[in-house]
Design a protein around this motif. Structure first.
Motif, PDB file in Angstrom:
ATOM      1  N   ALA A   1       0.828  -1.213   0.000  1.00 37.53           N
ATOM      2  CA  ALA A   1       0.000   0.000   0.000  1.00 37.53           C
ATOM      3  C   ALA A   1       0.859   1.258   0.000  1.00 37.53           C
ATOM      4  O   ALA A   1       0.581   2.218  -0.736  1.00 37.53           O
ATOM      5  CB  ALA A   1      -0.936  -0.010   1.214  1.00 37.53           C
ATOM      6  N   VAL A   2       1.924   1.258   0.807  1.00 30.80           N
ATOM      7  CA  VAL A   2       2.814   2.418   0.870  1.00 30.80           C
ATOM      8  C   VAL A   2       3.488   2.655  -0.474  1.00 30.80           C
ATOM      9  O   VAL A   2       3.564   3.798  -0.955  1.00 30.80           O
ATOM     10  CB  VAL A   2       3.876   2.221   1.972  1.00 30.80           C
ATOM     11  N   SER A   3       3.961   1.576  -1.108  1.00 30.24           N
ATOM     12  CA  SER A   3       4.680   1.731  -2.375  1.00 30.24           C
ATOM     13  C   SER A   3       3.781   2.256  -3.486  1.00 30.24           C
ATOM     14  O   SER A   3       4.249   2.871  -4.442  1.00 30.24           O
ATOM     15  CB  SER A   3       5.294   0.396  -2.799  1.00 30.24           C
ATOM     16  N   MET A   4       2.473   2.006  -3.360  1.00 27.73           N
ATOM     17  CA  MET A   4       1.525   2.487  -4.370  1.00 27.73           C
ATOM     18  C   MET A   4       0.783   3.742  -3.912  1.00 27.73           C
ATOM     19  O   MET A   4      -0.151   4.178  -4.584  1.00 27.73           O
ATOM     20  CB  MET A   4       0.517   1.375  -4.703  1.00 27.73           C
ATOM     21  N   GLN A   5       1.207   4.275  -2.764  1.00 33.33           N
ATOM     22  CA  GLN A   5       0.583   5.483  -2.209  1.00 33.33           C
ATOM     23  C   GLN A   5      -0.930   5.302  -2.080  1.00 33.33           C
ATOM     24  O   GLN A   5      -1.719   6.171  -2.452  1.00 33.33           O
ATOM     25  CB  GLN A   5       0.920   6.711  -3.062  1.00 33.33           C
ATOM     26  N   ALA A   6      -1.308   4.139  -1.516  1.00 35.70           N
ATOM     27  CA  ALA A   6      -2.720   3.812  -1.352  1.00 35.70           C
ATOM     28  C   ALA A   6      -2.986   3.479   0.118  1.00 35.70           C
ATOM     29  O   ALA A   6      -2.061   3.254   0.898  1.00 35.70           O
ATOM     30  CB  ALA A   6      -3.087   2.619  -2.229  1.00 35.70           C
ATOM     31  N   SER A   7      -4.258   3.450   0.486  1.00 36.72           N
ATOM     32  CA  SER A   7      -4.626   3.069   1.850  1.00 36.72           C
ATOM     33  C   SER A   7      -4.489   1.557   2.012  1.00 36.72           C
ATOM     34  O   SER A   7      -4.545   0.804   1.037  1.00 36.72           O
ATOM     35  CB  SER A   7      -6.068   3.483   2.145  1.00 36.72           C
ATOM     36  N   LYS A   8      -4.344   1.141   3.260  1.00 35.41           N
ATOM     37  CA  LYS A   8      -4.246  -0.295   3.506  1.00 35.41           C
ATOM     38  C   LYS A   8      -5.555  -0.998   3.166  1.00 35.41           C
ATOM     39  O   LYS A   8      -5.562  -2.142   2.711  1.00 35.41           O
ATOM     40  CB  LYS A   8      -3.864  -0.565   4.964  1.00 35.41           C
ATOM     41  N   SER A   9      -6.679  -0.309   3.361  1.00 30.14           N
ATOM     42  CA  SER A   9      -7.975  -0.895   3.016  1.00 30.14           C
ATOM     43  C   SER A   9      -8.063  -1.181   1.519  1.00 30.14           C
ATOM     44  O   SER A   9      -8.607  -2.206   1.103  1.00 30.14           O
ATOM     45  CB  SER A   9      -9.114   0.044   3.429  1.00 30.14           C
ATOM     46  N   ALA A  10      -7.515  -0.270   0.700  1.00 36.42           N
ATOM     47  CA  ALA A  10      -7.524  -0.481  -0.751  1.00 36.42           C
ATOM     48  C   ALA A  10      -6.677  -1.685  -1.126  1.00 36.42           C
ATOM     49  O   ALA A  10      -7.024  -2.446  -2.035  1.00 36.42           O
ATOM     50  CB  ALA A  10      -7.012   0.766  -1.464  1.00 36.42           C
TER      51      ALA A  10
END
Length: 405
Positions: free
Chosen positions: A40-49
């Protein structure tokens, strides 16, 4: 059966290949659990996503089985199997390359469709080639492989994640897919000759599905099995957040805890085999279903205590009972639908994964910072299954008695 298929060497190769194909889904779900946060961090997304990719994979498994099941009765076994493995390879490669969470989530649906081909086709080929005791032996190996998958996958994924990053997990899936494709191409025979294939009409397929879904006994046991098996998917979806975020375990520690809990499936599976020597599947289902509900209630209670060992213990019992309940429910469902075994297998898988998708999505989106959503994802479907079982007894003629000696 042709002589070469009956040979011991051929049987050994087929069991090995079917076993490898069977673990495609657990490899694709469990290996990257410990890496969801970094992904999630590497894709700049939320953990829920990122966690939503698990639910979408379950949805893909559901849709894929509904497609593959009828197709292998029309076009044979080997062609659809090879196409499915090829889809699995291509999507695994794309997943390792992408940096967009929306593309990632979409690819997971396609990856699941490829992954389910080996599962559906493998069961059909076993049914084509083997009967009686030999068929039971082969299916036992496949069930064991499906159990071992969740045990080995998280630890292996954690080691890869720590050493090479999360993308290496999907690179390994590509390698496993390539090996599986080569083995299937070389050793898996076509076991459904043209003379036994069903005409590929939409109306014929729809009619077969309709007849099956009007079979009250099949539907009841399929739904019961799906509701209870959803507990396993609630655990898979929520475990990373619970053990790593709430309790602060490292990736390796999480992998070991996950493996310990998943090992309960083997223990309870052996207990189930022993019980079947003297009791009917209905009797075992009745007892183990209520034990599962009780274990779920205990799990909800301990989820509020923030005591790691208590949570692991309660989860161990609950997940072990998932295997016992779902195995007997699935056996009863397939027995009720054996007149259309191929489509019954696809429908059974679809029902299970529709329920799994709903439950795992609820767990993924809850983001409550505790183990309670995961625990509720286990006990609520289990309670629904128990109520359905009780209400259906008068209509299904279920009798909980011992096997006649």
């Amino acid at each position: 059966m042709t002589p070469d298929i009956q040979s011991e060497k051929q049987t050994t190769w087929l069991i090995a290949i079917f076993g490898l194909l069977t673990i495609f889904p657990p490899l694709a779900t469990d290996m990257y659990l410990s890496a969801i946060g970094d992904l999630a961090v590497s894709m700049q997304a939320s953990k829920s996503a990122a966690e939503l990719s698990l639910s979408l994979f379950f949805l893909g498994l559901c849709l894929g089985q509904l497609v593959v099941g009828p197709l292998i009765d029309v076009f044979g076994r080997k062609g659809p199997l090879l196409i499915g493995i090829a889809i699995y390879i291509a999507t695994s490669f794309a997943l390792a390359m992408t940096s967009n969470i929306y593309i990632f989530d979409g690819l997971r649906v396609l990856q699941a469709i490829g992954a389910c081909a080996g599962m559906v086709v493998g069961r059909a080929i076993v049914s084509d080639l083997y009967e009686g005791q030999q068929a039971a032996k082969v299916m036992t190996v496949l069930v064991m492989m499906l159990t071992i998958g969740p045990i080995v996958s998280p630890t292996l994924g954690s080691l890869l994640h720590l050493a090479f990053g999360w993308r290496s997990i999907f690179a390994l899936l590509v390698l496993i897919g390539l090996v599986s494709f080569a083995l299937a191409l070389r050793y898996v025979p076509e076991t459904l000759p043209p003379s036994r294939r069903r005409p590929g009409s939409v109306s014929g397929t729809a009619s077969a599905f309709g007849n099956l879904l009007s079979n009250r006994r099949f539907v009841t046991f399929a739904v019961i099995g799906g509701l209870v098996q959803a507990g396993m998917f609630a655990f898979i979806t929520g475990s990373s957040g619970v053990f790593q975020t709430v309790f602060g375990l490292t990736s390796l520690q999480f992998g070991l805890v996950f493996a310990l809990i998943a090992a309960a499936l083997i223990v309870f599976g052996q207990v189930n085999k022993m019980l079947l020597n003297t009791r009917t599947p209905e009797s075992i289902l009745k007892s183990s279903l209520w034990l599962y509900v009780a274990a779920g209630v205990v799990l909800v209670v301990v989820s509020r205590l923030d005591v790691l060992w208590a949570l692991i213990g309660a989860m161990w019992v609950a997940i072990g009972l998932v295997g016992m309940v779902s195995a007997n429910a699935m056996a009863l469902a397939m027995g009720a639908g054996k007149a259309s075994a191929g489509i019954a297998s696809a429908a059974l898988g679809a029902v299970q994964f529709v329920i799994a998708f709903a439950v795992s999505t609820s767990v993924a989106l809850s983001d409550a910072g505790s183990a309670t959503p995961m625990a509720l994802g286990i006990v609520i479907p289990g309670l629904c299954a128990a109520v359905l079982f009780v209400l259906s007894n008068p209509y299904l003629g279920i009798k909980a008695h011992q096997v006649e000696q």
